[in-house]
Design a protein around this motif. Sequence first.
Motif, short mmCIF file in Angstrom:
data_model
loop_
_atom_site.label_atom_id
_atom_site.label_comp_id
_atom_site.label_asym_id
_atom_site.label_seq_id
_atom_site.Cartn_x
_atom_site.Cartn_y
_atom_site.Cartn_z
N THR A 155 25.30 31.24 45.79
CA THR A 155 24.56 32.06 46.76
C THR A 155 25.54 32.87 47.61
O THR A 155 25.34 34.07 47.83
CB THR A 155 23.67 31.18 47.65
N ASN A 156 26.59 32.20 48.10
CA ASN A 156 27.60 32.91 48.91
C ASN A 156 28.29 33.99 48.11
O ASN A 156 28.51 35.10 48.60
CB ASN A 156 28.63 31.93 49.46
N LEU A 157 28.65 33.66 46.88
CA LEU A 157 29.33 34.64 46.02
C LEU A 157 28.42 35.82 45.73
O LEU A 157 28.85 36.98 45.81
CB LEU A 157 29.76 33.97 44.71
N LYS A 158 27.17 35.54 45.44
CA LYS A 158 26.20 36.61 45.17
C LYS A 158 26.04 37.49 46.41
O LYS A 158 26.06 38.72 46.32
CB LYS A 158 24.87 36.00 44.76
N SER A 159 25.91 36.86 47.56
CA SER A 159 25.76 37.60 48.81
C SER A 159 26.99 38.43 49.10
O SER A 159 26.91 39.60 49.48
CB SER A 159 25.49 36.62 49.95
N THR A 160 28.16 37.81 48.91
CA THR A 160 29.43 38.52 49.15
C THR A 160 29.58 39.69 48.19
O THR A 160 29.99 40.78 48.58
CB THR A 160 30.62 37.55 48.99
N THR A 161 29.23 39.47 46.93
CA THR A 161 29.34 40.54 45.93
C THR A 161 28.40 41.68 46.28
O THR A 161 28.78 42.85 46.22
CB THR A 161 29.01 39.98 44.53
#
Length: 147
Positions: free
Chosen positions: A61-67
Amino acid sequence: SGNSKELPTHHDTTHFNSSSSSLPPSSNNNHQDSSANTSTSLTNLKESITKTLSNLNSTYTNLKSTTVQHRQNELQETREQHGKLVMKLKQVGEAFDYYQLLRSESMIPWIGALREINDKVVIVESSVNELYKDIGQKRRKRCIEPE
């Protein structure tokens, strides 16, 4: 069936219960301890896997949000750069149009006039060189000829 012993059937557990009770007490406790340890280990493993899955989901979720945020920032920067380049192109285009107009209205006639003058200057230079050549030859003749 006479003398032959009958094997216990799938449903007959009395034979197994009596044989398990015939095990030494320490062996029976080891089996229960082993079973309890296995149960505890499985519980710990399940908790560990659950935590790991939760961490992976959180990381995803964090990676998706960051991306997504990174892509949005890139898009915004690209739009800003595009706007700057469009303005620069407009200014360059206006300057180009100005110099093209200046060239066609003012410079082309001057360039044509300068070419004509250059052609005349070449003719004059050639004539001057011929004249100097003639003067030089006449002077040499005078120096060589006795008076």
